[in-house]
Design a protein around this motif. Structure first.
Motif, PDB file in Angstrom:
ATOM      1  N   ARG A   1     -13.753  18.923  18.064  1.00  0.00           N
ATOM      2  CA  ARG A   1     -12.662  18.724  17.414  1.00  0.00           C
ATOM      3  C   ARG A   1     -12.144  20.010  16.798  1.00  0.00           C
ATOM      4  NH1 ARG A   1     -11.250  14.343  14.549  1.00  0.00           N
ATOM      5  NH2 ARG A   1     -12.798  13.005  15.446  1.00  0.00           N
ATOM      6  N   TYR A   2     -11.017  20.150  16.604  1.00  0.00           N
ATOM      7  CA  TYR A   2     -10.277  21.259  15.732  1.00  0.00           C
ATOM      8  C   TYR A   2      -9.332  20.479  14.792  1.00  0.00           C
ATOM      9  CZ  TYR A   2     -11.039  24.691  19.254  1.00  0.00           C
ATOM     10  OH  TYR A   2     -12.237  25.686  19.862  1.00  0.00           O
ATOM     11  N   GLY A   3      -9.810  20.365  13.388  1.00  0.00           N
ATOM     12  CA  GLY A   3      -9.200  19.851  12.346  1.00  0.00           C
ATOM     13  C   GLY A   3      -9.084  18.217  12.710  1.00  0.00           C
TER      14      GLY A   3
ATOM     15  N   GLU B   1      -9.192  15.590  18.253  1.00  0.00           N
ATOM     16  CA  GLU B   1     -10.343  15.810  18.730  1.00  0.00           C
ATOM     17  C   GLU B   1     -10.019  16.310  20.358  1.00  0.00           C
ATOM     18  OE1 GLU B   1     -12.811  12.360  19.147  1.00  0.00           O
ATOM     19  OE2 GLU B   1     -14.529  13.466  19.267  1.00  0.00           O
ATOM     20  N   VAL B   2     -10.368  17.326  20.718  1.00  0.00           N
ATOM     21  CA  VAL B   2      -9.842  18.202  21.972  1.00  0.00           C
ATOM     22  C   VAL B   2     -10.929  17.497  23.082  1.00  0.00           C
ATOM     23  CG1 VAL B   2      -9.744  20.230  23.113  1.00  0.00           C
ATOM     24  CG2 VAL B   2      -9.072  19.843  20.871  1.00  0.00           C
ATOM     25  N   LEU B   3     -12.126  17.730  22.787  1.00  0.00           N
ATOM     26  CA  LEU B   3     -13.187  16.838  23.820  1.00  0.00           C
ATOM     27  C   LEU B   3     -13.753  15.907  23.204  1.00  0.00           C
ATOM     28  CD1 LEU B   3     -15.103  20.155  24.999  1.00  0.00           C
ATOM     29  CD2 LEU B   3     -13.251  19.293  26.260  1.00  0.00           C
TER      30      LEU B   3
ATOM     31  N   GLY C   1      -6.049  19.888  35.212  1.00  0.00           N
ATOM     32  CA  GLY C   1      -5.517  18.707  34.148  1.00  0.00           C
ATOM     33  C   GLY C   1      -4.279  19.518  33.352  1.00  0.00           C
ATOM     34  N   PRO C   2      -3.635  18.635  32.740  1.00  0.00           N
ATOM     35  CA  PRO C   2      -2.611  19.106  31.939  1.00  0.00           C
ATOM     36  C   PRO C   2      -2.883  20.064  30.979  1.00  0.00           C
ATOM     37  CG  PRO C   2      -2.423  16.719  32.144  1.00  0.00           C
ATOM     38  CD  PRO C   2      -3.963  17.130  32.594  1.00  0.00           C
ATOM     39  N   SER C   3      -2.003  20.825  30.569  1.00  0.00           N
ATOM     40  CA  SER C   3      -2.168  21.830  29.437  1.00  0.00           C
ATOM     41  C   SER C   3      -2.559  21.229  28.160  1.00  0.00           C
ATOM     42  CB  SER C   3      -0.866  22.625  29.285  1.00  0.00           C
ATOM     43  OG  SER C   3      -0.938  23.778  28.363  1.00  0.00           O
ATOM     44  N   GLY C   4      -3.587  21.923  27.371  1.00  0.00           N
ATOM     45  CA  GLY C   4      -4.022  21.147  26.133  1.00  0.00           C
ATOM     46  C   GLY C   4      -5.061  20.043  26.265  1.00  0.00           C
ATOM     47  N   THR C   5      -5.611  19.904  27.409  1.00  0.00           N
ATOM     48  CA  THR C   5      -6.456  18.861  27.891  1.00  0.00           C
ATOM     49  C   THR C   5      -7.938  19.281  27.430  1.00  0.00           C
ATOM     50  OG1 THR C   5      -4.907  17.828  29.631  1.00  0.00           O
ATOM     51  CG2 THR C   5      -7.231  17.901  29.819  1.00  0.00           C
ATOM     52  N   GLY C   6      -8.072  20.505  27.056  1.00  0.00           N
ATOM     53  CA  GLY C   6      -9.536  20.712  26.701  1.00  0.00           C
ATOM     54  C   GLY C   6     -10.327  21.467  27.953  1.00  0.00           C
ATOM     55  N   LYS C   7      -9.727  21.888  28.781  1.00  0.00           N
ATOM     56  CA  LYS C   7     -10.284  22.446  30.055  1.00  0.00           C
ATOM     57  C   LYS C   7     -10.951  23.892  29.542  1.00  0.00           C
ATOM     58  CE  LYS C   7      -6.481  23.004  32.418  1.00  0.00           C
ATOM     59  NZ  LYS C   7      -5.728  22.547  31.226  1.00  0.00           N
ATOM     60  N   SER C   8     -10.205  24.667  28.911  1.00  0.00           N
ATOM     61  CA  SER C   8     -10.859  25.850  28.285  1.00  0.00           C
ATOM     62  C   SER C   8     -11.886  25.734  27.386  1.00  0.00           C
ATOM     63  CB  SER C   8      -9.761  27.021  27.597  1.00  0.00           C
ATOM     64  OG  SER C   8      -8.752  27.180  28.482  1.00  0.00           O
ATOM     65  N   THR C   9     -11.508  24.738  26.246  1.00  0.00           N
ATOM     66  CA  THR C   9     -12.701  24.349  25.576  1.00  0.00           C
ATOM     67  C   THR C   9     -13.761  23.894  26.227  1.00  0.00           C
ATOM     68  OG1 THR C   9     -10.723  23.832  23.980  1.00  0.00           O
ATOM     69  CG2 THR C   9     -13.014  22.902  23.518  1.00  0.00           C
ATOM     70  N   LEU C  10     -13.683  23.337  27.109  1.00  0.00           N
ATOM     71  CA  LEU C  10     -14.968  22.748  27.828  1.00  0.00           C
ATOM     72  C   LEU C  10     -15.847  24.097  28.416  1.00  0.00           C
ATOM     73  CD1 LEU C  10     -16.882  20.643  29.278  1.00  0.00           C
ATOM     74  CD2 LEU C  10     -15.207  20.788  31.138  1.00  0.00           C
ATOM     75  N   LEU C  11     -15.103  25.044  29.069  1.00  0.00           N
ATOM     76  CA  LEU C  11     -15.877  26.163  29.690  1.00  0.00           C
ATOM     77  C   LEU C  11     -16.511  26.739  28.364  1.00  0.00           C
ATOM     78  CD1 LEU C  11     -13.759  27.762  32.282  1.00  0.00           C
ATOM     79  CD2 LEU C  11     -15.337  25.810  32.449  1.00  0.00           C
ATOM     80  N   ARG C  12     -15.732  27.193  27.343  1.00  0.00           N
ATOM     81  CA  ARG C  12     -16.416  27.824  26.170  1.00  0.00           C
ATOM     82  C   ARG C  12     -17.408  26.942  25.440  1.00  0.00           C
ATOM     83  NH1 ARG C  12     -10.771  30.297  25.224  1.00  0.00           N
ATOM     84  NH2 ARG C  12     -10.359  28.717  23.689  1.00  0.00           N
ATOM     85  N   CYS C  13     -17.527  25.985  25.521  1.00  0.00           N
ATOM     86  CA  CYS C  13     -18.568  25.300  24.991  1.00  0.00           C
ATOM     87  C   CYS C  13     -19.667  25.185  25.798  1.00  0.00           C
ATOM     88  CB  CYS C  13     -18.290  23.562  24.657  1.00  0.00           C
ATOM     89  SG  CYS C  13     -17.100  23.362  23.541  1.00  0.00           S
TER      90      CYS C  13
END
Ligand SMILES: Nc1ncnc2c1ncn2[C@@H]1O[C@H](COP(=O)(O)OP(=O)(O)OP(=O)(O)O)[C@@H](O)[C@H]1O
Ligand SMILES: [Mg+2]
Lengths: 231, 249
Positions: free
Chosen positions: B12-14, B17-19, B36-48
């Motif tokens: 969650r960012y603020g 909830e991103v993932l 997936g569309p932009s802002g869907t949490g793909k980068s966040t998933l990889l970084r997690c």
């Protein structure tokens, strides 16, 4: 107007130059170490609410927010009352070091923060610790970015070092300006002596400028640094 | 046992909830493409996955190491997981060779000579041995991305995460990067690739994962996903990006 320059002044002025250069280089070197530490604490010290950050910030604000002359006299006259005796050279060196460290801390902070955030991320992604990333990736870039502001600071300190003439009473502890004052006070050739001294300062500034430009060119890396400085 | 397991990951960012509970498993040698569309949490998933971003909840395992455990030495785990960034993030002050060599010397503690040999071999593999002494600013985007792939490969990773590796590239440079990645997939590298390059997905992905709104909407083989997706939204999105990005590559 009849200008009279006496070659007999030169040996003493030469000694003054030596002391000025020593004072400047020592304070810049020590100040760089302290400034780097303070700058690192400001960026990586755990954010606004960590005690380390707070101490570093308070230090920086204090030494940037008060006149160097006040700091010098505070040290030179204040420390002895606390039982710590410092000579004029040491007092000057201490004041200048503490002062320039505060300014250099801000230059370091700026340089560190202008290293792109992806650099830290890539280093951490490889498995480097934060300290390794700072040492092998962030600082080598920040140190190159800091050369131009550091050069300016060096020139400022070279000129500000003249304030130690406020405390130096004996000839062997006098910087260039102190020597000049004492020569002129004896022979009343203020104009000539100060022209000469101005030329000495100018020469030192030019030499340092050229030297640092050379260093900057030597360590320059394509793509690192500001455009217009000849990437 | 799967090489990588991601269980119920939340971030969650603020207030956003991103993932929202992402679960997936990946076998060794497998290539997964995440779309997936932009802002869907793909980068966040990889970084997690390698904790460049700390997830709020959920677990990640690499083999029998729980990456998300506090007791795990995260630096040792990261050394086994390559990461390729959209904007390359090559170390600006180092040559291509030093970029590839740095991790070997400082993280793997390999002696300089051995590290140099290994780094040159990896640069060779991505076709850039001749550029070993060039700085990133002296390389094209495609070349920089290939160096960054070599940098990841040099660490002998068990898994490489690619976050839109060709999105920052001019169209004519995308091919050279994709062909390196296709070769890697064929050589049996385990990869998770966020990309909209459907040609790449069709030719080497074992599985396509469609994410939207912080969850996995549907996953399956490229064949299934392209021909008979179960969720209408999947088909819709795939058609859209195939139109947008083309499939010819
Ligand atoms: N560090 C951050 N701080 C705050 N919000 C963030 C941060 N990183 C990502 N977000 C938000 O999280 C959401 C998901 O971002 P993410 O980058 O994971 O999406 P993405 O699927 O990779 O999108 P894209 O295709 O544009 O790269 C976005 O709304 C983004 O604004
Ligand atoms: Mg992204």
């Amino acid at each position: 107007m009849n200008l009279v320059f006496d070659p007999a002044w030169l040996p003493r002025l030469g000694q003054g130059v030596l002391l000025t250069v020593q004072l400047t280089l020592y304070c810049m070197g020590l100040g760089a170490v302290l400034g780097a530490v303070l700058g690192l604490v400001r960026v990586y010290g755990g954010g606004r609410w960590s005690p380390l950050y707070w101490v570093a910030s308070a230090y920086i604000h204090f030494f940037r927010g008060t006149p160097l002359l006040v700091q010098l006299l505070g040290i030179y006259l204040g420390l002895p009352t606390a039982g710590i005796l410092v000579g004029p050279f040491l007092a000057g060196l201490l004041a200048m070091t503490l002062n320039t460290a505060a300014y250099q801390a801000e230059y370091f902070r700026g340089a560190i923060q202008s290293v792109k955030s992806g650099q830290m991320m890539a280093a951490r992604a490889l498995g480097m610790s934060r300290a390794q990333a700072i040492g092998h990736v962030i600082m080598p870039q920040a140190l190159r970015l800091i050369i131009p502001p550091w050069s300016n600071e060096l020139i400022y300190m070279l000129k500000y070092s003249s304030i130690v003439s406020m405390t130096a009473l004996r000839p062997e502890t006098m910087d260039l300006f102190g020597v000049a004052r004492s020569i002129a006070a004896r022979n009343f050739r203020y104009f000539e002596v100060y022209i000469l001294v101005a030329l000495f300062y100018l020469a030192m500034v030019l030499i340092l400028t050229v030297a640092l430009r050379w260093v900057e060119r030597r360590v320059r890396i394509p793509g690192l640094g500001t455009p217009g400085r000849g990437i | 046992m799967a090489l990588l397991r991601v269980e119920n990951l939340h971030k969650r960012y603020g207030h956003e909830e991103v993932l929202k509970g992402v679960t997936l498993a990946q076998d060794a040698g497998e290539t997964k493409v995440v779309i997936g569309p932009s802002g869907t949490g793909k980068s966040t998933l990889l970084r997690c996955i390698n904790r460049l971003t700390e997830p709020d909840q959920g677990r990640v395992w690499l083999e029998d190491t729980e990456i998300t455990s506090r007791r795990t030495d995260i630096n040792r785990v990261r050394a086994k997981i390559g990461f390729v960034f959209q904007d390359f993030n090559l170390f600006t002050h180092l040559t291509a060779l030093d970029n590839v060599r740095l991790g070997l010397m400082k993280v793997r503690r390999m002696p300089r000579a051995a590290a140099t040999g290994r780094a040159m071999a990896e640069l060779e593999r991505v076709g850039l041995a001749a550029k070993a002494n060039a700085y990133p600013a002296q390389l094209s985007g495609g070349q920089q991305q290939r160096v960054s792939i070599a940098r990841a490969l040099a660490m002998d990773p068990k898994l490489i995460l690619f976050d839109e590796p060709t999105s920052a590239l001019d169209p004519e440079l995308i091919g050279e990067v994709l062909s390196v990645m296709i070769q890697l997939a064929r050589d049996g590298m385990t990869m998770i690739v966020v990309t909209h390059e459907m040609g790449f997905a069709r030719s080497v992905a074992d599985e396509i994962v469609f994410m939207e709104g912080g969850v996995i909407v549907e996953q399956g083989t490229p064949d299934k996903m392209f021909r008979s997706p179960e969720v209408p939204r999947t088909g819709e999105f795939l058609r859209k990006i195939s139109d947008l990005y083309g499939e010819s590559r």
